[in-house]
Design an enzyme around this catalytic site. Structure first.
Site, PDB file in Angstrom:
ATOM      1  N   ASP A 217       0.837  -1.195   0.000  1.00 44.57           N
ATOM      2  CA  ASP A 217       0.000   0.000   0.000  1.00 44.57           C
ATOM      3  C   ASP A 217       0.880   1.257   0.000  1.00 44.57           C
ATOM      4  O   ASP A 217       1.860   1.334   0.740  1.00 44.57           O
ATOM      5  CB  ASP A 217      -0.877  -0.026   1.261  1.00 44.57           C
ATOM      6  CG  ASP A 217      -1.929   1.062   1.279  1.00 44.57           C
ATOM      7  OD1 ASP A 217      -2.809   1.037   0.410  1.00 44.57           O
ATOM      8  OD2 ASP A 217      -1.861   1.943   2.154  1.00 44.57           O
ATOM      9  N   GLU A 276       1.656  -0.569  -5.043  1.00 47.74           N
ATOM     10  CA  GLU A 276       0.643   0.438  -5.350  1.00 47.74           C
ATOM     11  C   GLU A 276       1.393   1.757  -5.367  1.00 47.74           C
ATOM     12  O   GLU A 276       1.599   2.386  -4.332  1.00 47.74           O
ATOM     13  CB  GLU A 276      -0.467   0.481  -4.296  1.00 47.74           C
ATOM     14  CG  GLU A 276      -1.589   1.417  -4.722  1.00 47.74           C
ATOM     15  CD  GLU A 276      -2.105   2.360  -3.651  1.00 47.74           C
ATOM     16  OE1 GLU A 276      -3.129   3.008  -3.882  1.00 47.74           O
ATOM     17  OE2 GLU A 276      -1.485   2.487  -2.579  1.00 47.74           O
TER      18      GLU A 276
HETATM   19  C1  GLC Z   1      -4.274   3.026  -0.776  1.00 50.42           C
HETATM   20  C2  GLC Z   1      -5.500   2.170  -0.641  1.00 50.42           C
HETATM   21  C3  GLC Z   1      -6.643   3.029  -0.222  1.00 50.42           C
HETATM   22  C4  GLC Z   1      -6.305   3.657   1.111  1.00 50.42           C
HETATM   23  C5  GLC Z   1      -4.971   4.394   1.060  1.00 50.42           C
HETATM   24  C6  GLC Z   1      -4.459   4.712   2.430  1.00 50.42           C
HETATM   25  O1  GLC Z   1      -4.374   3.969  -1.775  1.00 50.42           O
HETATM   26  O2  GLC Z   1      -5.741   1.482  -1.834  1.00 50.42           O
HETATM   27  O3  GLC Z   1      -7.862   2.329  -0.150  1.00 50.42           O
HETATM   28  O4  GLC Z   1      -7.316   4.559   1.480  1.00 50.42           O
HETATM   29  O5  GLC Z   1      -3.987   3.620   0.449  1.00 50.42           O
HETATM   30  O6  GLC Z   1      -3.971   3.568   3.057  1.00 50.42           O
END
Ligand code: GLC
Length: 549
Positions: A217, A276
């Site tokens: 994340d 991500e």
């Molecule tokens: C990422 C996740 C999202 C979350 C954010 C903070 O972007 O996919 O759902 O709100 O991180 O952890």
């Protein structure tokens, strides 16, 4: 195929030569909204486990499970209070073990989410930090600073939260702490070796439990520019993913990924990590997947591309070029739990659905690894009219943009009324539209024209056809508004061998595309004659190119 047939040869998560992840189709399970085993209206791990036959029959290779750890749910699990335990809402650690074991027995790998940029404000570390004085070792695990201005009453810099408002919150003794997301998600200080050690231990915990990898994340977060300088200008929300900010996509973040890669490589069984990462260019994104860093990064440039042939072609070509340059597979993503579902993004209604069908064939024909967000195989649209009282996304509540609740509405499984077999209880945590009675798994299962049938068939062809998965793509000439290419697989090289052609009409008029082979699968009706096909708008076609074709 019956749902009890394992769709993928069982690997038990064991090592396999060749990098299973290079062409894997990975299905994103948003655990909260997948299947509810105990009738409380919220999905859970036993619910996922009970639906493994469906996922195996769909024909995906792996599941990515969104966070199911102990959490006060300020950001629906992306605020973790205990990284080594399961929230009672989602089950127990034994449920996680059982799910991993059952998935492996069906040949499905399991990727779990790890959230390293921030913890929950209820995490033991943050509670200790609040109880300890400024300058203490407890505060040094987070980013605490004195404020600016008289009495330090102004935040330490001008950074804004991704969810809107200032990225700083003041604590009673006058210091401020950084939170790039909600105030309940304090950022960790990755300059502190203790934070590195803790996360290495968390990764080991889940690897020992059998996880096949991690979705990382906010993998572009963690490292902040020295001195935490002001951004100084612009609307920071609009700059996200389009510019390097002092808090995102900073070069030193790559050191953390290198450290994690060493840890993953030390385990057997080809455990992987997918970033991500919102990076401003495909080049900067590819940097996260250099050979000594993470295995994959989500391709948000593809996800955000409009339904337009020349733009799509540019993004595809650039993604392949940049991934290739670092020896990584490209990835292809159309939807996830943070963005509007693509049926709706592509125009909604009949047109949105037609385009989503064509996009499925385009995506699954591209070289590399593909992600499927739960419900896209059913053609679910974004739910745009959720009653106000149900909209709970912190992004919306803090004014940082539209809410993400509409793409998180639970899956419809069967029956005529909400909650459509999602759980035994009377309701689901987000209400489901009554119109979804036509979109349930049960309603689509027997219908050869359904979105579900298209995904199953496309995944079956993808598994069996030697030209799909890894390998190369060569563009073919075609009329404006269309994309056409031929695929060769990793085993077939450039000459000879079976190849697969793909043509997509993204334009507004029917277009004639070459069809030098036998049609395999189409996203909608089309006419074929004498080596060419007349493709209506928003239609994709796959064909088999014979050995000497
Ligand atoms: C990422 C996740 C999202 C979350 C954010 C903070 O972007 O996919 O759902 O709100 O991180 O952890």
């Amino acid at each position: 195929m019956t749902e009890d047939t394992p769709a993928v040869p069982s690997s038990g998560g064991a090592a396999e030569p060749g990098g299973w992840w290079r062409d894997a189709v990975i299905y994103q399970v948003y655990v909260r909204s997948f299947a509810d085993s105990d009738g409380d209206g919220v999905g859970d791990l036993p619910g996922v486990r009970s639906r493994l036959p469906y996922l195996a029959a769909l024909g995906v290779d792996a599941l990515w499970l969104t966070p199911f750890y102990v959490s006060p749910m300020a950001d629906f699990g992306y605020d973790v209070a205990d990284y080594r335990d399961v929230d009672p809402l989602f089950g127990t650690l034994d449920d996680a073990r059982a799910l991993i074991a059952d998935a492996h027995a069906r040949g499905l790998r399991i990727i779990v989410d790890v959230v390293p940029n921030h913890t929950s404000d209820r995490h033991a570390w943050f509670r200790a930090a609040l109880a300890a004085p400024p300058g203490s070792a407890e505060r040094a695990r987070y980013v605490f600073r004195d404020g600016r201005g008289p009495d330090g009453a102004e935040p330490p810099n001008d950074w804004t939260s991704v969810f809107g408002g200032p990225a700083w919150t003041r604590v009673p003794d006058g210091q401020w702490y950084l939170h790039l997301f909600a105030a309940e998600q304090p950022d960790l200080n990755w300059e502190n070796p203790e934070v590195h050690d803790e996360f290495a231990s968390i990764l080991r915990f889940w690897l020992d439990l059998g996880a096949d990898g991690f979705r990382v994340d906010v993998a572009h977060g963690m490292a902040k520019a020295p001195g935490l300088p002001d951004v100084g200008h612009g609307n920071q929300t609009e700059m996200l993913g389009t510019a390097v900010l002092p808090y995102f996509d900073q070069d030193p973040v790559h050191e953390i990924h290198r450290e994690w890669r060493r840890l993953l490589d030390a385990y057997g069984g080809e455990r992987i990590a997918v970033a991500e990462a919102w990076a401003p260019t495909p080049e900067r994104l590819a940097a996260y997947t250099r050979p000594d860093e993470l295995h994959q990064a989500f391709n948000f440039h593809y996800l955000t591309a409009p339904w337009d042939a020349s733009r799509m072609r540019e993004v595809i070509a650039e993604s392949l070029r940049t991934a290739d340059a670092v020896g990584a597979p490209a990835t292809w993503v159309l939807s996830n739990h943070d963005v509007k579902r693509h049926v709706t993004r592509y125009g909604g209604g009949e047109a949105g659905l037609r385009r989503a069908r064509a996009a499925a064939l385009l995506t699954l024909a591209l070289p590399g690894s593909s992600y499927v967000y739960q419900g896209e195989e059913l053609g679910l649209p974004e739910v745009l009219d959720l009653p106000e009282e149900f909209q709970q996304d912190p992004q919306r509540r803090r004014g940082g943009g539209t809410g993400r609740d509409g793409c998180r509405v639970p899956l419809p499984w069967d029956g005529e009324e909400p909650p459509f077999g999602f759980g035994a209880g009377p309701a689901s945590w987000l209400p489901m539209p009554t119109a979804w009675r036509d979109l349930t798994v049960a309603a689509q299962r027997g219908d050869p024209g359904s979105m579900l049938a298209l995904y199953r068939e496309a995944l079956r062809v993808r598994r069996d056809h030697p030209a799909l998965g890894g390998g190369r793509l060569s563009w073919l000439d075609g009329p404006p508004g269309t994309l056409s290419f031929v695929r060769t697989g990793t085993d077939t090289g450039t000459g000879g061998g079976r190849r697969l052609g793909c043509a997509v009409n993204l334009g507004e008029r029917a277009a004639r595309v070459p069809l030098p082979g036998t049609p395999l699968l189409a996203s909608g009706p089309y006419q074929a004659d004498g080596g060419a096909a007349e493709l209506p708008p928003d239609t994709a076609l796959w064909w088999d190119v014979p050995e000497d074709g």
